[in-house]
Design a protein around this motif. Structure first.
Motif, PDB file in Angstrom:
ATOM      1  N   LEU A  86       3.674   4.117   0.289  1.00 15.86           N
ATOM      2  CA  LEU A  86       3.145   2.976   0.964  1.00 15.86           C
ATOM      3  C   LEU A  86       3.996   1.841   0.660  1.00 15.86           C
ATOM      4  CD1 LEU A  86      -0.563   2.739  -0.374  1.00 15.86           C
ATOM      5  CD2 LEU A  86       0.298   3.453   1.862  1.00 15.86           C
ATOM      6  N   TYR A 133       6.269   2.171   3.668  1.00 11.37           N
ATOM      7  CA  TYR A 133       5.519   1.634   4.709  1.00 11.37           C
ATOM      8  C   TYR A 133       5.419   0.165   5.026  1.00 11.37           C
ATOM      9  CZ  TYR A 133       1.483   1.153   8.187  1.00 11.37           C
ATOM     10  OH  TYR A 133       0.677   0.826   9.060  1.00 11.37           O
ATOM     11  N   ARG A 136      -3.440   3.283  -4.492  1.00 15.21           N
ATOM     12  CA  ARG A 136      -3.917   2.731  -3.131  1.00 15.21           C
ATOM     13  C   ARG A 136      -3.894   1.284  -3.007  1.00 15.21           C
ATOM     14  NH1 ARG A 136      -9.135   6.729  -1.582  1.00 15.21           N
ATOM     15  NH2 ARG A 136      -8.033   8.935  -2.185  1.00 15.21           N
ATOM     16  N   GLU A 154      -8.504  -0.117   3.163  1.00 14.10           N
ATOM     17  CA  GLU A 154      -7.986   0.838   1.943  1.00 14.10           C
ATOM     18  C   GLU A 154      -6.977   1.647   2.743  1.00 14.10           C
ATOM     19  OE1 GLU A 154      -9.069   4.026  -1.523  1.00 14.10           O
ATOM     20  OE2 GLU A 154     -10.249   2.177  -1.464  1.00 14.10           O
ATOM     21  N   GLN A 155      -5.729   1.695   2.165  1.00 14.76           N
ATOM     22  CA  GLN A 155      -4.747   2.649   2.721  1.00 14.76           C
ATOM     23  C   GLN A 155      -4.023   3.403   1.729  1.00 14.76           C
ATOM     24  OE1 GLN A 155      -2.442   0.632   5.821  1.00 14.76           O
ATOM     25  NE2 GLN A 155      -0.757   2.203   5.964  1.00 14.76           N
ATOM     26  N   TRP A 156      -3.519   4.544   1.950  1.00 15.39           N
ATOM     27  CA  TRP A 156      -3.048   5.481   1.078  1.00 15.39           C
ATOM     28  C   TRP A 156      -2.289   6.580   1.563  1.00 15.39           C
ATOM     29  CZ3 TRP A 156      -8.012   5.660   2.335  1.00 15.39           C
ATOM     30  CH2 TRP A 156      -8.922   6.874   2.586  1.00 15.39           C
ATOM     31  N   HIS A 189      -0.336   9.270   6.385  1.00 18.50           N
ATOM     32  CA  HIS A 189      -0.889   8.066   6.005  1.00 18.50           C
ATOM     33  C   HIS A 189      -2.395   8.063   6.274  1.00 18.50           C
ATOM     34  CE1 HIS A 189       2.627   5.726   4.732  1.00 18.50           C
ATOM     35  NE2 HIS A 189       3.198   6.293   5.414  1.00 18.50           N
ATOM     36  N   ARG A 190      -3.589   7.440   5.105  1.00 24.85           N
ATOM     37  CA  ARG A 190      -4.744   7.574   5.758  1.00 24.85           C
ATOM     38  C   ARG A 190      -5.024   6.113   5.634  1.00 24.85           C
ATOM     39  NH1 ARG A 190      -7.766  11.825   6.814  1.00 24.85           N
ATOM     40  NH2 ARG A 190      -9.425  10.372   6.860  1.00 24.85           N
ATOM     41  N   ILE A 191      -6.020   5.490   6.389  1.00 24.48           N
ATOM     42  CA  ILE A 191      -6.717   3.979   6.529  1.00 24.48           C
ATOM     43  C   ILE A 191      -7.910   4.431   6.948  1.00 24.48           C
ATOM     44  CG2 ILE A 191      -5.865   3.793   8.880  1.00 24.48           C
ATOM     45  CD1 ILE A 191      -5.616   0.859   8.291  1.00 24.48           C
ATOM     46  N   HIS A 223      -6.320   9.103  10.022  1.00 22.53           N
ATOM     47  CA  HIS A 223      -5.013   9.371   9.489  1.00 22.53           C
ATOM     48  C   HIS A 223      -3.813   9.605  10.439  1.00 22.53           C
ATOM     49  CE1 HIS A 223      -4.894  13.451  11.360  1.00 22.53           C
ATOM     50  NE2 HIS A 223      -6.304  13.318  11.071  1.00 22.53           N
TER      51      HIS A 223
END
Length: 237
Positions: free
Chosen positions: A21, A24, A143, A173-175, A186-188, A206
């Motif tokens: 992250l 990113y 996160r 939330e992003q992780w 990446h997930r959001i 993702h």
């Protein structure tokens, strides 16, 4: 100070983010690169059928969209730049590919100075008429969480703060995670909630993310491709 805007807003908390992250959110104006993410939303859009016709009326703003579906492909581009007023900014342009119709959702997040230190202000849509403050935090797992607060509309010369009873808040939330095969992605997850009607919008999924060089190799700090520019810029907050 050429420091990524999320790092400036989070301060020392930035180092608690997952390393992926941190990378990113480290895109800088003048780097000569932009970020591209491609993936799938497990769910995207407005779940409440009665609300979709109302959202359709505002779809031209490119801030909301009336469709709803599962397994929706999407693409996001992140561009770090100085906006026309000299503020460090990150413009995101999302293309969400619903069956039979693609939607664009765009915004610019700018770093502004305040008495409490640097903070992020998000300008939504192609005309940047809706503006919110972003409150960021880092979870114990590293996160990034963000909550939109104190929304207002800019209509001509008018500045219209939305009262709490009408304001819709976005919770994001992003992780980074690895799937069962050890492949990282990446997930959001984002939900927009309004006190009177509940959930207005949701998207969660993702993506794989990478940096690409600009065509022509521009390293100007104020460079933003024409297709990613809004129809109107707003300097008020």
């Amino acid at each position: 100070m050429n420091v990524p805007i999320y790092q400036q807003a989070l301060g020392k908390e930035f180092t608690r983010l997952q390393p992926e992250l941190q990378e990113y959110f480290s895109l800088l104006p003048g780097s000569g690169h932009y970020g591209v993410g491609e993936g799938v939303f497990d769910v995207a859009g407005c779940r409440q059928a009665w609300l979709r016709p109302l959202l359709k009326l505002t779809s031209g703003e490119e801030a909301f969209f009336p469709e709803f579906g599962a397994g929706i492909p999407f693409r996001i581009e992140n561009h770090a730049h100085l906006d026309p007023f000299g503020r460090p900014s990150l413009t995101a342009r999302r293309e969400i590919r619903f069956p039979g119709r693609s939607r664009i959702f765009q915004d610019t997040t700018s770093l502004v100075e305040s008495d409490g230190g640097p903070r992020l202000v998000d300008y939504l849509g192609r005309f940047r008429r809706m503006v919110t403050d972003l409150k960021l935090s880092v979870t114990e797992e590293g996160r990034l969480r963000g909550v939109s607060e104190d929304s207002r509309l800019f209509l001509g010369h008018l500045r219209l703060p939305l009262p709490a009873a009408l304001d819709a808040k976005a919770y994001a939330e992003q992780w980074w995670e690895e799937d069962a095969n050890g492949i990282g992605r990446h997930r959001i997850q984002v939900k927009v909630l309004q006190p009177q009607i509940g959930e207005v919008l949701v998207y969660a999924g993702h993506m794989q993310y990478r940096l690409r060089p600009y065509v022509g190799g521009s390293t100007a700090q104020n460079f933003l491709p024409r297709y990613a520019q809004p129809d109107r810029w707003e300097d008020r907050r």
